[in-house]
Design a protein around this motif. Structure first.
Motif: not given
Length: 204
Positions: A75-79
């Motif tokens: 989630l964090s990497t994609d964001a």
């Protein structure tokens, strides 16, 4: 944080009356809120960028009370990629980011809940022109996807440029509505007319 009860009124979403008494109720209903003061009311400044992005979805990603860090990392990497958040790594504190990147970090957190309604209070205050353009892009893409955006802004150019419908408040009361689709063109002049209580009549 001091939690207060609502003074009056009802909230409906897609024709359904909502009972919202806590932030968790709003999140469950698909309502996100980016406050005006991102440092004091929005971000956990001493926490990492990773945790700031994922904090609203930790509960749904956890199993038996154990956080699924693989899901959090994805989630964090994609964001970071999708919102062009500039940081050295995901463990950097929110405090150490620029104003624009802090604001995009906060937006990423709320978009993680896949909101149906997103309330933005002064969304571009204190950010540079590059970050402002990125935030406008995100807002436009969300609107195109069917997300309802309720924006509060003191910047007239921003209101005119980003809004399909404008409601003008003065001293706590609704005093005017502008909607291009109804023949009520949204202009800075008309907004100021309602906001200041000018007595002269403006042409629609």
């Amino acid at each position: 944080m001091v939690q207060t009860s609502k003074a009056s009124g009802e909230v409906f979403l897609n024709g359904k009356k909502l009972e919202i008494n806590t932030p968790s109720d709003a999140i469950s209903a698909g309502i996100g809120y980016v406050p005006e003061d991102r440092k004091d009311q929005g971000l956990f400044l001493e926490m990492s960028a990773r945790k700031n992005i994922a904090i609203n979805t930790l509960k749904q990603d956890a199993k038996a009370g154990i956080v699924n860090w693989g899901s959090v990392n994805r989630l964090s990497t994609d964001a970071v990629e999708n919102f062009n958040i500039r940081l050295a790594n995901l463990e950097i504190r929110a405090l150490d980011l620029s104003g624009g990147n802090q604001q995009k970090l906060l937006l990423a957190r709320w978009l993680a809940i896949k909101p149906r309604v997103l309330m933005l209070d002064e969304p571009t205050r204190g950010v540079d022109i590059g970050a402002k353009s990125e935030i406008y892009r995100i807002m436009s893409e969300l609107a195109a996807q069917g997300v309802a955006i309720l924006m509060v802004s003191s910047e007239l150019a921003e209101i005119v440029g980003m809004s399909d419908r404008v409601l003008v408040m003065r001293e706590g009361q609704l005093v005017g509505e502008l909607d291009g689709s109804l023949g009520k063109e949204i202009t800075q002049e008309k907004i100021m007319h309602y906001a200041t209580g000018a007595s002269e009549v403006l042409a629609s």
